[in-house]
Design a protein around this motif. Structure first.
Motif, PDB file in Angstrom:
ATOM      1  N   ARG A 169      28.677 -42.289  40.587  1.00  0.00           N
ATOM      2  CA  ARG A 169      27.920 -41.048  40.463  1.00  0.00           C
ATOM      3  C   ARG A 169      26.469 -41.338  40.122  1.00  0.00           C
ATOM      4  O   ARG A 169      26.124 -42.471  39.806  1.00  0.00           O
ATOM      5  CB  ARG A 169      28.532 -40.166  39.377  1.00  0.00           C
ATOM      6  N   LYS A 170      25.655 -40.304  40.197  1.00  0.00           N
ATOM      7  CA  LYS A 170      24.273 -40.421  39.763  1.00  0.00           C
ATOM      8  C   LYS A 170      24.256 -40.486  38.239  1.00  0.00           C
ATOM      9  O   LYS A 170      25.166 -40.005  37.573  1.00  0.00           O
ATOM     10  CB  LYS A 170      23.461 -39.227  40.249  1.00  0.00           C
ATOM     11  N   ALA A 171      23.205 -41.080  37.693  1.00  0.00           N
ATOM     12  CA  ALA A 171      23.072 -41.181  36.233  1.00  0.00           C
ATOM     13  C   ALA A 171      22.831 -39.806  35.626  1.00  0.00           C
ATOM     14  O   ALA A 171      22.385 -38.877  36.306  1.00  0.00           O
ATOM     15  CB  ALA A 171      21.910 -42.109  35.878  1.00  0.00           C
ATOM     16  N   ILE A 172      23.086 -39.703  34.338  1.00  0.00           N
ATOM     17  CA  ILE A 172      22.821 -38.456  33.631  1.00  0.00           C
ATOM     18  C   ILE A 172      21.314 -38.194  33.595  1.00  0.00           C
ATOM     19  O   ILE A 172      20.511 -39.106  33.755  1.00  0.00           O
ATOM     20  CB  ILE A 172      23.395 -38.480  32.198  1.00  0.00           C
ATOM     21  N   SER A 173      20.966 -36.957  33.367  1.00  0.00           N
ATOM     22  CA  SER A 173      19.559 -36.549  33.297  1.00  0.00           C
ATOM     23  C   SER A 173      19.059 -36.694  31.858  1.00  0.00           C
ATOM     24  O   SER A 173      19.808 -37.073  30.954  1.00  0.00           O
ATOM     25  CB  SER A 173      19.448 -35.081  33.716  1.00  0.00           C
ATOM     26  N   LYS A 174      17.800 -36.336  31.646  1.00  0.00           N
ATOM     27  CA  LYS A 174      17.233 -36.336  30.281  1.00  0.00           C
ATOM     28  C   LYS A 174      18.017 -35.375  29.389  1.00  0.00           C
ATOM     29  O   LYS A 174      18.256 -35.657  28.222  1.00  0.00           O
ATOM     30  CB  LYS A 174      15.757 -35.927  30.309  1.00  0.00           C
ATOM     31  N   LYS A 175      18.451 -34.245  29.959  1.00  0.00           N
ATOM     32  CA  LYS A 175      19.277 -33.300  29.203  1.00  0.00           C
ATOM     33  C   LYS A 175      20.602 -33.964  28.817  1.00  0.00           C
ATOM     34  O   LYS A 175      21.098 -33.796  27.703  1.00  0.00           O
ATOM     35  CB  LYS A 175      19.531 -32.047  30.040  1.00  0.00           C
ATOM     36  N   GLY A 176      21.159 -34.736  29.731  1.00  0.00           N
ATOM     37  CA  GLY A 176      22.400 -35.460  29.441  1.00  0.00           C
ATOM     38  C   GLY A 176      22.217 -36.476  28.327  1.00  0.00           C
ATOM     39  O   GLY A 176      23.104 -36.666  27.495  1.00  0.00           O
ATOM     40  N   VAL A 177      21.052 -37.130  28.290  1.00  0.00           N
ATOM     41  CA  VAL A 177      20.766 -38.092  27.223  1.00  0.00           C
ATOM     42  C   VAL A 177      20.746 -37.374  25.875  1.00  0.00           C
ATOM     43  O   VAL A 177      21.283 -37.873  24.886  1.00  0.00           O
ATOM     44  CB  VAL A 177      19.433 -38.834  27.474  1.00  0.00           C
ATOM     45  N   LYS A 178      20.165 -36.183  25.846  1.00  0.00           N
ATOM     46  CA  LYS A 178      20.150 -35.391  24.599  1.00  0.00           C
ATOM     47  C   LYS A 178      21.569 -35.063  24.158  1.00  0.00           C
ATOM     48  O   LYS A 178      21.895 -35.111  22.970  1.00  0.00           O
ATOM     49  CB  LYS A 178      19.331 -34.114  24.781  1.00  0.00           C
ATOM     50  N   GLU A 179      22.422 -34.727  25.121  1.00  0.00           N
ATOM     51  CA  GLU A 179      23.821 -34.425  24.809  1.00  0.00           C
ATOM     52  C   GLU A 179      24.533 -35.667  24.262  1.00  0.00           C
ATOM     53  O   GLU A 179      25.326 -35.576  23.321  1.00  0.00           O
ATOM     54  CB  GLU A 179      24.542 -33.888  26.038  1.00  0.00           C
ATOM     55  N   VAL A 180      24.248 -36.826  24.841  1.00  0.00           N
ATOM     56  CA  VAL A 180      24.832 -38.078  24.357  1.00  0.00           C
ATOM     57  C   VAL A 180      24.433 -38.301  22.895  1.00  0.00           C
ATOM     58  O   VAL A 180      25.271 -38.612  22.047  1.00  0.00           O
ATOM     59  CB  VAL A 180      24.391 -39.281  25.223  1.00  0.00           C
ATOM     60  N   PHE A 181      23.148 -38.120  22.584  1.00  0.00           N
ATOM     61  CA  PHE A 181      22.703 -38.346  21.212  1.00  0.00           C
ATOM     62  C   PHE A 181      23.244 -37.299  20.248  1.00  0.00           C
ATOM     63  O   PHE A 181      23.481 -37.600  19.075  1.00  0.00           O
ATOM     64  CB  PHE A 181      21.182 -38.489  21.146  1.00  0.00           C
ATOM     65  N   ALA A 182      23.485 -36.090  20.728  1.00  0.00           N
ATOM     66  CA  ALA A 182      24.138 -35.076  19.880  1.00  0.00           C
ATOM     67  C   ALA A 182      25.557 -35.535  19.540  1.00  0.00           C
ATOM     68  O   ALA A 182      26.010 -35.379  18.393  1.00  0.00           O
ATOM     69  CB  ALA A 182      24.159 -33.726  20.588  1.00  0.00           C
ATOM     70  N   ILE A 183      26.243 -36.114  20.504  1.00  0.00           N
ATOM     71  CA  ILE A 183      27.601 -36.640  20.248  1.00  0.00           C
ATOM     72  C   ILE A 183      27.531 -37.800  19.257  1.00  0.00           C
ATOM     73  O   ILE A 183      28.326 -37.876  18.319  1.00  0.00           O
ATOM     74  CB  ILE A 183      28.273 -37.084  21.566  1.00  0.00           C
ATOM     75  N   LEU A 184      26.580 -38.711  19.465  1.00  0.00           N
ATOM     76  CA  LEU A 184      26.464 -39.870  18.573  1.00  0.00           C
ATOM     77  C   LEU A 184      26.176 -39.450  17.128  1.00  0.00           C
ATOM     78  O   LEU A 184      26.645 -40.090  16.187  1.00  0.00           O
ATOM     79  CB  LEU A 184      25.367 -40.818  19.066  1.00  0.00           C
ATOM     80  N   LYS A 185      25.417 -38.380  16.961  1.00  0.00           N
ATOM     81  CA  LYS A 185      25.025 -37.928  15.616  1.00  0.00           C
ATOM     82  C   LYS A 185      26.043 -37.005  14.967  1.00  0.00           C
ATOM     83  O   LYS A 185      25.954 -36.734  13.768  1.00  0.00           O
ATOM     84  CB  LYS A 185      23.666 -37.223  15.690  1.00  0.00           C
ATOM     85  N   ALA A 186      26.998 -36.506  15.734  1.00  0.00           N
ATOM     86  CA  ALA A 186      27.981 -35.558  15.214  1.00  0.00           C
ATOM     87  C   ALA A 186      28.855 -36.219  14.149  1.00  0.00           C
ATOM     88  O   ALA A 186      29.244 -37.380  14.268  1.00  0.00           O
ATOM     89  CB  ALA A 186      28.848 -35.021  16.349  1.00  0.00           C
ATOM     90  N   LYS A 187      29.136 -35.470  13.118  1.00  0.00           N
ATOM     91  CA  LYS A 187      30.050 -35.936  12.071  1.00  0.00           C
ATOM     92  C   LYS A 187      31.473 -35.629  12.518  1.00  0.00           C
ATOM     93  O   LYS A 187      31.761 -34.543  13.012  1.00  0.00           O
ATOM     94  CB  LYS A 187      29.762 -35.240  10.738  1.00  0.00           C
TER      95      LYS A 187
END
Length: 165
Positions: free
Chosen positions: A59-77
């Motif tokens: 697939r195509k890589a995630i977008s900048k919005k997708g990167v933000k979502e990834v970091f929201a997951i990483l920061k989630a408690k």
């Protein structure tokens, strides 16, 4: 999906890849079009029938919005999981194998927190490194940077996590 030589895509088991060749050759008594990829992290060459590319998760890589979502997951408690090691390991491997970068992000988060807390088994350290490699590769692609910079971005969330120790 329209794939051409030079495209940079994501092949879930290996992260970012570049299309290096498209060719038609005989396969099982018929002419079949194949796509060849070079993995960014180690130069591994991968070839598969073009018709199977989407089926295996290319697939195509995630977008900048997708990167933000990834970091929201990483920061989630997340609450401390009480699963035994083998179930946790199997669930994490399924997430890694799914090709879903958001599930891979969960694995990085969960295993990084475990490594920083009470420590990880050798198998979980290996899983963390596998998931981290895939995640770094895709973030580097989306952010137009290198894998080291992407890893630094991830480690800024947790602090350095040495999965190989």
């Amino acid at each position: 999906m329209n794939i051409k030589v030079g495209d940079t895509l994501v092949y879930p088991p290996h992260g970012a890849v570049t299309v290096t060749d498209l060719r038609t050759r005989p396969f099982k008594d018929c002419q079949t079009k194949f796509v060849q990829f070079r993995a960014h992290h180690d130069g591994l060459m991968i070839e598969l029938p073009l018709g199977n590319a989407e089926t295996v998760g290319v697939r195509k890589a995630i977008s900048k919005k997708g990167v933000k979502e990834v970091f929201a997951i990483l920061k989630a408690k997340v609450p401390e999981d009480q699963e035994n090691w083998s179930r946790r390991f199997k669930a994490n491997q399924e997430k890694i194998n799914s090709g879903d970068i958001y599930k891979v992000s969960e694995v990085v988060r969960d295993l990084s927190l475990r490594a920083l807390g009470r420590g990880s088994s050798a198998g979980e350290k290996h899983q963390l490194e596998q998931a981290m490699r895939i995640l770094c590769s895709e973030i580097a692609l989306a952010e137009k940077t290198d894998n080291e910079s992407a890893r630094e971005m991830i480690e800024a969330v947790f602090g350095p996590v040495d999965a190989t120790a």
